[in-house]
Design a protein around this motif. Sequence first.
Motif, PDB file in Angstrom:
ATOM      1  N   GLU A  46      47.223  69.616  11.225  1.00  0.00           N
ATOM      2  CA  GLU A  46      47.447  71.026  11.556  1.00  0.00           C
ATOM      3  C   GLU A  46      46.329  71.629  12.404  1.00  0.00           C
ATOM      4  N   LYS A  47      45.673  70.785  13.192  1.00  0.00           N
ATOM      5  CA  LYS A  47      44.699  71.273  14.163  1.00  0.00           C
ATOM      6  C   LYS A  47      45.424  71.497  15.489  1.00  0.00           C
ATOM      7  N   PRO A  48      45.110  72.594  16.213  1.00  0.00           N
ATOM      8  CA  PRO A  48      45.792  72.871  17.485  1.00  0.00           C
ATOM      9  C   PRO A  48      45.687  71.697  18.445  1.00  0.00           C
ATOM     10  N   LEU A  49      46.797  71.395  19.113  1.00  0.00           N
ATOM     11  CA  LEU A  49      46.884  70.247  19.991  1.00  0.00           C
ATOM     12  C   LEU A  49      47.417  70.688  21.352  1.00  0.00           C
ATOM     13  N   THR A  50      46.717  70.316  22.410  1.00  0.00           N
ATOM     14  CA  THR A  50      47.201  70.555  23.768  1.00  0.00           C
ATOM     15  C   THR A  50      47.764  69.258  24.312  1.00  0.00           C
ATOM     16  N   VAL A  51      49.012  69.286  24.766  1.00  0.00           N
ATOM     17  CA  VAL A  51      49.649  68.083  25.301  1.00  0.00           C
ATOM     18  C   VAL A  51      49.801  68.224  26.806  1.00  0.00           C
ATOM     19  N   LYS A  52      49.805  67.089  27.493  1.00  0.00           N
ATOM     20  CA  LYS A  52      49.853  67.098  28.955  1.00  0.00           C
ATOM     21  C   LYS A  52      51.195  67.601  29.478  1.00  0.00           C
ATOM     22  N   PHE A  53      52.247  67.283  28.747  1.00  0.00           N
ATOM     23  CA  PHE A  53      53.580  67.618  29.259  1.00  0.00           C
ATOM     24  C   PHE A  53      54.520  67.846  28.094  1.00  0.00           C
ATOM     25  N   PHE A  54      55.324  68.898  28.183  1.00  0.00           N
ATOM     26  CA  PHE A  54      56.226  69.250  27.088  1.00  0.00           C
ATOM     27  C   PHE A  54      57.485  69.872  27.674  1.00  0.00           C
ATOM     28  N   ARG A  55      58.635  69.389  27.201  1.00  0.00           N
ATOM     29  CA  ARG A  55      59.913  69.935  27.652  1.00  0.00           C
ATOM     30  C   ARG A  55      60.699  70.410  26.440  1.00  0.00           C
ATOM     31  N   ASP A 103      58.514  82.521  30.020  1.00  0.00           N
ATOM     32  CA  ASP A 103      57.495  82.705  31.048  1.00  0.00           C
ATOM     33  C   ASP A 103      56.426  81.637  30.846  1.00  0.00           C
ATOM     34  N   GLY A 104      55.697  81.340  31.905  1.00  0.00           N
ATOM     35  CA  GLY A 104      54.579  80.409  31.802  1.00  0.00           C
ATOM     36  C   GLY A 104      54.950  78.960  31.988  1.00  0.00           C
ATOM     37  N   MET A 105      56.250  78.651  32.180  1.00  0.00           N
ATOM     38  CA  MET A 105      56.620  77.259  32.385  1.00  0.00           C
ATOM     39  C   MET A 105      56.292  76.840  33.814  1.00  0.00           C
ATOM     40  N   ASN A 106      56.089  75.549  33.992  1.00  0.00           N
ATOM     41  CA  ASN A 106      55.794  75.021  35.316  1.00  0.00           C
ATOM     42  C   ASN A 106      57.052  74.729  36.116  1.00  0.00           C
ATOM     43  N   ASP A 107      58.151  74.539  35.410  1.00  0.00           N
ATOM     44  CA  ASP A 107      59.413  74.263  36.102  1.00  0.00           C
ATOM     45  C   ASP A 107      60.553  74.464  35.119  1.00  0.00           C
ATOM     46  N   PHE A 136      56.600  72.457  30.616  1.00  0.00           N
ATOM     47  CA  PHE A 136      55.249  73.009  30.513  1.00  0.00           C
ATOM     48  C   PHE A 136      54.221  71.882  30.673  1.00  0.00           C
ATOM     49  N   LYS A 137      53.091  72.210  31.294  1.00  0.00           N
ATOM     50  CA  LYS A 137      51.993  71.254  31.428  1.00  0.00           C
ATOM     51  C   LYS A 137      50.758  71.787  30.710  1.00  0.00           C
ATOM     52  N   ASP A 138      49.992  70.853  30.146  1.00  0.00           N
ATOM     53  CA  ASP A 138      48.733  71.200  29.482  1.00  0.00           C
ATOM     54  C   ASP A 138      48.928  72.409  28.580  1.00  0.00           C
ATOM     55  N   VAL A 139      49.769  72.251  27.598  1.00  0.00           N
ATOM     56  CA  VAL A 139      50.216  73.387  26.796  1.00  0.00           C
ATOM     57  C   VAL A 139      49.952  73.164  25.314  1.00  0.00           C
ATOM     58  N   HIS A 140      49.504  74.215  24.643  1.00  0.00           N
ATOM     59  CA  HIS A 140      49.424  74.228  23.178  1.00  0.00           C
ATOM     60  C   HIS A 140      50.544  75.093  22.600  1.00  0.00           C
ATOM     61  N   HIS A 141      50.836  76.210  23.269  1.00  0.00           N
ATOM     62  CA  HIS A 141      51.927  77.061  22.783  1.00  0.00           C
ATOM     63  C   HIS A 141      52.592  77.774  23.951  1.00  0.00           C
ATOM     64  N   PHE A 142      53.807  78.228  23.735  1.00  0.00           N
ATOM     65  CA  PHE A 142      54.534  79.027  24.724  1.00  0.00           C
ATOM     66  C   PHE A 142      55.480  79.958  23.986  1.00  0.00           C
ATOM     67  N   ASP A 143      55.846  81.066  24.635  1.00  0.00           N
ATOM     68  CA  ASP A 143      56.672  82.093  24.016  1.00  0.00           C
ATOM     69  C   ASP A 143      58.034  82.175  24.706  1.00  0.00           C
ATOM     70  N   THR A 144      59.051  82.432  23.920  1.00  0.00           N
ATOM     71  CA  THR A 144      60.390  82.665  24.450  1.00  0.00           C
ATOM     72  C   THR A 144      61.047  83.788  23.659  1.00  0.00           C
ATOM     73  N   THR A 145      62.028  84.406  24.279  1.00  0.00           N
ATOM     74  CA  THR A 145      62.886  85.380  23.604  1.00  0.00           C
ATOM     75  C   THR A 145      64.282  84.799  23.509  1.00  0.00           C
TER      76      THR A 145
END
Length: 291
Positions: A165-174, A195-199, A250-259
Motif C-alpha cells: 500500500e505504498k504509492p506507486l508510479t507506473v510508466k504506462f496505464f490504460r 483530464d490529464g491523459m496522454n492519449d 496515461f504515462k508516469d502516473v500514480h493517480h488520475f481523476d474522472t467523472t
Amino acid sequence: DGGQDAAPKTHHRLAAFASAPVLVAGAVLGVMLLWAGGTSAAPFISQSSASGMNLMNKASEDDDSDFPYGYHEVEECGIDFKIVNVVHSNLGDQGPDSGDEGIVYNCTESNNGKYERNVLVKVNNRSDYESKSAHLNGKHNDFGSIRVDSGKKVDVRFSIFDMDEKPLTVKFFRITFYDLDEGPHHTSKEYIIADGMNDEDVAKDSEVEEKKVHGGEKFMASEIGNGADNPDLSTQLTDEQKERSVVLEFKDVHHFDTTLGSTTGKSPRAFAFALHSALACKTVKYAITTT
C-alpha cells in the motif's frame, strides 16, 4: 455537467499503425534477417510505441511472401493491468463493505502477456456519492463496476499502490470504459469526463461523442443500449461493443481523476471498466529464419 460545452464531434480513429518510412525500414530488416542465417523466430518488422507495445506491420498481413520460411503469430498487448479480485468495496461509504471508504482491486501487471507483479488499484470518491445499487459496485465478470443513478454523477480518483500500500508510479496505464449507451428517447445518457491523459482511443466507427468541456474531455453515449448487448468479457468484444468503448492512456502516473455521470432518466447506469485497452492488442507475425 462540466460547464460550457463546445459542439460535439464523433471521433473516427484507431491506435496508429506503422508509417510508410517504417515499412521501408522493415523491408530492409527482413532482408537482413534472412542474410543473418540460423534458425530462429524474429519479428519481420516492429515499431516500439509509447506504451512499450510492438505495432504490427500491416503489409506483413497481406503478403506471406515476406515469410519464405514461415512465421509464428503472437498476440501482443503491451503493458496491461487486469483485475483479479475485489479486496474491499465501500465507495462513498455506501457499502456493501464497511470500514475504509473506496474500492480496492488486486490486479496483475503484465507486458505482452508476461507477468510482472501484483499491484493494488484504489478507487475513491472525490464528490458526494450515493446510488440505490451501490451494493453492486466492485466487479462483474472481469470488469470493474461502478453504479451511478440517472441524473447523478460522481468524481472518482483511481490510484495505484504496491502490495504494501505504498504509492506507486507506473510508466504506462490504460483504462477502458465499456458499453457507453443511453436509455429510450435519449434519456440516461452515460458520460465520462477525464483530464490529464496522454492519449485516448476510440474505434474507427465510434458511437461515442467527444467534446471539450471545463475540466477536460467529455465522452458521451449516442446510441440506445440494453442488457442484451452488454459485453461479457473485456477481451471478447463485438464491433458494436468496441464502438461503445473509450480507452484513456496515461504515462508516469500514480493517480488520475474522472467523472462518471448520466443525464436524467429512469435507468440506473453501470459503468464497466477494465485496466487495459479494448483496442490495442494486435497479432504480430514473427518470421522464421534459416540458413
